[in-house]
Scaffold this motif. Structure first.
Motif, PDB file in Angstrom:
ATOM      1  N   TYR A 114       0.978   6.559   1.811  1.00 47.99           N
ATOM      2  CA  TYR A 114       1.009   5.819   0.548  1.00 47.99           C
ATOM      3  C   TYR A 114      -0.068   6.360  -0.363  1.00 47.99           C
ATOM      4  O   TYR A 114      -1.151   6.741   0.089  1.00 47.99           O
ATOM      5  N   CYS A 162      -2.407   5.030  -3.274  1.00 46.49           N
ATOM      6  CA  CYS A 162      -2.794   3.742  -3.849  1.00 46.49           C
ATOM      7  C   CYS A 162      -3.164   3.914  -5.319  1.00 46.49           C
ATOM      8  O   CYS A 162      -3.970   4.767  -5.677  1.00 46.49           O
ATOM      9  N   ILE A 179       1.824   2.604  -4.120  1.00 46.80           N
ATOM     10  CA  ILE A 179       1.662   1.158  -4.032  1.00 46.80           C
ATOM     11  C   ILE A 179       0.565   0.777  -5.020  1.00 46.80           C
ATOM     12  O   ILE A 179      -0.379   1.537  -5.236  1.00 46.80           O
ATOM     13  N   THR A 181       4.334  -2.757   5.443  1.00 44.82           N
ATOM     14  CA  THR A 181       4.383  -1.588   4.562  1.00 44.82           C
ATOM     15  C   THR A 181       5.198  -0.466   5.176  1.00 44.82           C
ATOM     16  O   THR A 181       5.868   0.277   4.465  1.00 44.82           O
ATOM     17  N   CYS A 203       6.925  -0.483  -8.661  1.00 44.01           N
ATOM     18  CA  CYS A 203       6.297  -0.145  -7.380  1.00 44.01           C
ATOM     19  C   CYS A 203       5.698  -1.385  -6.731  1.00 44.01           C
ATOM     20  O   CYS A 203       5.329  -2.344  -7.404  1.00 44.01           O
ATOM     21  N   PRO A 204       5.680  -1.449  -5.384  1.00 48.60           N
ATOM     22  CA  PRO A 204       5.190  -2.636  -4.680  1.00 48.60           C
ATOM     23  C   PRO A 204       3.741  -2.952  -5.052  1.00 48.60           C
ATOM     24  O   PRO A 204       2.965  -2.051  -5.350  1.00 48.60           O
ATOM     25  N   ALA A 213       7.276  -6.944  -3.008  1.00 42.31           N
ATOM     26  CA  ALA A 213       8.126  -5.765  -3.145  1.00 42.31           C
ATOM     27  C   ALA A 213       9.568  -6.213  -3.261  1.00 42.31           C
ATOM     28  O   ALA A 213       9.985  -7.151  -2.572  1.00 42.31           O
TER      29      ALA A 213
END
Lengths: 341, 343
Positions: free
Chosen positions: A293, A295, A271, A337, A305-306, A320
């Protein structure tokens, strides 16, 4: 005594156990020194040999090999009485001191200095009162040991070591079994005593968080690398902390930013995180790491990617698959998420 | 010593004097008080047998109780501190059984009966030697076991087991002994402060005094041992030497009292607790002298109770000591959370 004078020094020291003819070597070739006025923490995994090293330094067991010198003289050349005036210990052993007052317990530390019947003279009493004051339990002097909290008992044992008037104090896990307030209190106390009373203090601990904050030097003891000594920050920034739990290296890593060990993140999803400030970024990472996740900063993120933009802990914007959602708490954010593919 | 020490010390000394008087003036033979007083001050009594009873029986018995009480209590206290175990004492740890076995071996191999009182000087030294070797062997075993068994209660149970083994060996010896030997062993096993004759009293006193002297000289290391052996070592105590001295002192005290008075139970176990509860301290500077005094007082009290029936006979000592001692131990166990020295 001169500040930073060497109190105890080991050269190519071998430690372990001798039982008749069989010799169990725990470590060999250890080099180290402890200086007066400094607090040193001995860190190591269980079974790394911390207790063996402490026992050897306290002369409770002889070294197998190498040299161990205390104030410039080989430790084997000390008589029991001289040693008891040079090395003070605080152990985790069970004692039967509940029926002694705090004052009587601390007074036991004067035994290396008193005569055959252990009578206390005026100077002894002054030293005891000074030590009780230094550890902050002078007001409890007439109380029974049994009435003290665990933290106060530990302070009494430290005062006992102080009145021995030893330049070297060794402590075996002095903060085990204590709550966080007492742990911080004891560590702060030891750091202050090292500086003010010009002692060389070495303690073994599992409380890495406190050790990194208050320890002047660290000793890292591992089965494979032996003993590594250095100023705390030197060791941390040369990535030595990761060697500490070598066998569990897959599962945990040392977080250089925060000075703690944490579980290795399994970054199965990524993310892109844009946070207003460092604190917010830290806790968002903390939360998203639990959901596996990884980061990434905007510069490193893939275009597809979100993207999570955090303005405050009450205002998150998650973009997203072309959709944008706004969340007002971590609770809402984590539900979103979690549902992302 | 302090304020408290003087109060308790003084009170105990006064009670000991009163109890000595009770021991001298009371007995199975009714002797008028003024005659006893006249005999004790060196005067003549109305009957010669009264003089004999006071000097040859009541006086040594009273002195024996005084010394035995102190000896048993001191060894109980030393064992409790050394083994870091408030329920240790020479009868629980099997040390007096070891001494008994030593006595029984000497007696039965020698072909006689088990009462040291009936012996000539050389016989009497052999009996004490046998008791000492027996006690020291058990102490050595317990000391060895204590390095293997860290749990305090388990060590006590191991001690009780050793006591059982010693007792069954004694039973085995009795099986081969004469009926007379078995009878005198049974009588001896009931406990009795009357086992020391006036002639034996000086030697008996000297041996007890030697054991008690070691106990008093070990006060400083005993205090250090409250912290456990590793702390004590760090305070400059030579653990091995101190343990050996303690072993010698408890062995000697247990051996001498057991060979003369039989295996006296509960005094060694309970008196140190009574002293600690009274004083509210585990500090041996005060605890040791008060334990000695309290032990003497309680042994004298037990002896008075034994001779209370007067002409009807004497109550066995080991029927009295548990009645006084066991409630103290139960009290201590029940209240252990509230009692400082247990925590």
């Amino acid at each position: 005594m001169e500040q930073h004078a060497t109190i105890i020094e080991g050269k190519r020291l071998g430690i372990g156990y001798r039982n008749g003819k069989s010799i169990t070597t725990v470590h060999k070739g250890l080099d180290f020194r402890l200086r007066c006025g400094e607090l040193t923490c001995l860190l190591g995994a269980n079974g790394a040999g911390k207790s063996t090293l402490l026992r050897t330094l306290a002369a409770a067991q002889p070294p197998l090999d190498g040299e161990l010198t205390l104030l410039g003289k080989p430790i084997s050349g000390y008589s029991e009485r001289e040693r008891s005036r040079t090395i003070g210990v605080v152990l985790t052993d069970k004692t039967q001191t509940g029926g002694l007052t705090v004052y009587e317990l601390v007074a036991l530390g004067r035994q290396p200095h008193t005569g055959f019947f252990g009578r206390l003279h005026r100077t002894d009493k002054e030293i005891i009162e000074h030590a009780l004051h230094a550890v902050g339990i002078l007001n409890k002097a007439r109380r029974y040991m049994a009435e003290l909290s665990d933290g106060e008992r530990q302070k009494a044992m430290i005062a006992k070591a102080l009145v021995q008037e030893c330049p070297l104090i060794l402590l075996d896990e002095p903060t085990a079994f204590l709550d966080v307030v007492s742990r911080i209190e004891i560590m702060t106390l030891l750091h202050r005593l090292a500086a003010e009373e010009k002692k060389a203090i070495l303690l073994s601990t599992h409380d890495i968080e406190q050790a990194l904050v208050l320890s002047d030097r660290l000793w890292l003891l591992t089965r494979s690398n032996g003993l590594e000594c250095g100023v705390t920050e030197d060791l941390i920034l040369s990535n030595r902390m990761d060697t500490l739990f070598e066998t569990q290296a897959e599962q945990i890593r040392f977080d250089l930013m925060h000075g703690v060990f944490s579980p290795t993140v399994e970054g199965r999803k990524s993310i892109c995180l844009k946070a207003e400030d460092e604190v917010l970024r830290h806790w968002i990472q903390n939360a998203l790491n639990r959901q596996n996740y990884f980061c990434l900063p905007p510069s490193a993120a893939q275009p597809q990617c979100p993207v999570l933009e955090a303005a405050s802990p009450r205002n998150f914007t998650l973009t997203a698959n072309g959709q944008t959602r706004t969340c007002h708490s971590f609770d809402e954010l984590l539900q979103e998420t979690a549902s992302l593919p | 010593m302090g304020h408290k020490g003087f109060i308790y010390g003084g009170t105990l000394c006064a009670s000991i004097l009163a109890l000595i008087a009770a021991n001298l003036f009371l007995g199975s033979v009714d002797i008028p008080a003024q005659d006893v007083a006249r005999i004790l001050t060196g005067g003549e009594a109305e009957r010669e047998t009264w003089r004999y009873i006071v000097w040859e029986s009541r006086f040594p018995q009273c002195m024996t109780a005084l010394l035995c009480g102190a000896a048993l209590s001191a060894s109980g206290l030393m064992l409790q501190t050394v083994f870091n175990n408030p329920l240790a004492d020479s009868s629980i740890l099997g040390i007096s059984s070891g001494a008994s076995l030593g006595v029984a071996l000497v007696m039965l191999v020698g072909g006689g009966t088990i009462t040291a009182g009936a012996f000539t000087l050389s016989g009497f030294i052999t009996v004490i030697l046998g008791a000492f070797v027996g006690a020291a062997c058990v102490l050595g075993i317990i000391l060895f076991l204590s390095s293997l068994i860290k749990n305090a209660v388990m060590l006590l149970i191991a001690g009780i087991m050793i006591g059982y083994i010693a007792s069954s060996l004694i039973s085995l010896l009795n099986f081969f002994a004469t009926a007379e030997g078995v009878h005198s062993y049974t009588i001896w096993g009931l406990g009795n402060f009357g086992g020391v004759s006036l002639e034996q009293l000086p030697a008996f006193s000297a041996m007890i005094a030697a054991g008690l002297l070691i106990a008093v000289l070990l006060i400083k290391p005993l205090n250090a041992l409250l912290l456990g052996p590793r702390y004590a070592e760090n305070l400059g105590i030579n653990i091995r030497r101190v343990r050996n001295l303690l072993l010698a002192a408890t062995g000697l005290l247990t051996a001498v009292t057991t060979s003369f008075c039989g295996p006296v139970s509960f005094i060694g176990l309970a008196v140190p607790h009574i002293a600690r509860l009274m004083l509210g301290t585990s500090n041996h500077n005060l605890l040791m002298p008060v334990t000695l005094l309290a032990g003497s007082a309680i042994a004298l009290l037990c002896n008075v109770i034994c001779i209370l029936p007067g002409g009807a006979g004497v109550i066995p000592l080991n029927a009295v000591t548990p009645i006084l001692g066991a409630p103290v131990i139960i009290y201590v166990i029940v209240n252990q959370r509230k009692i400082q020295y247990f925590n």
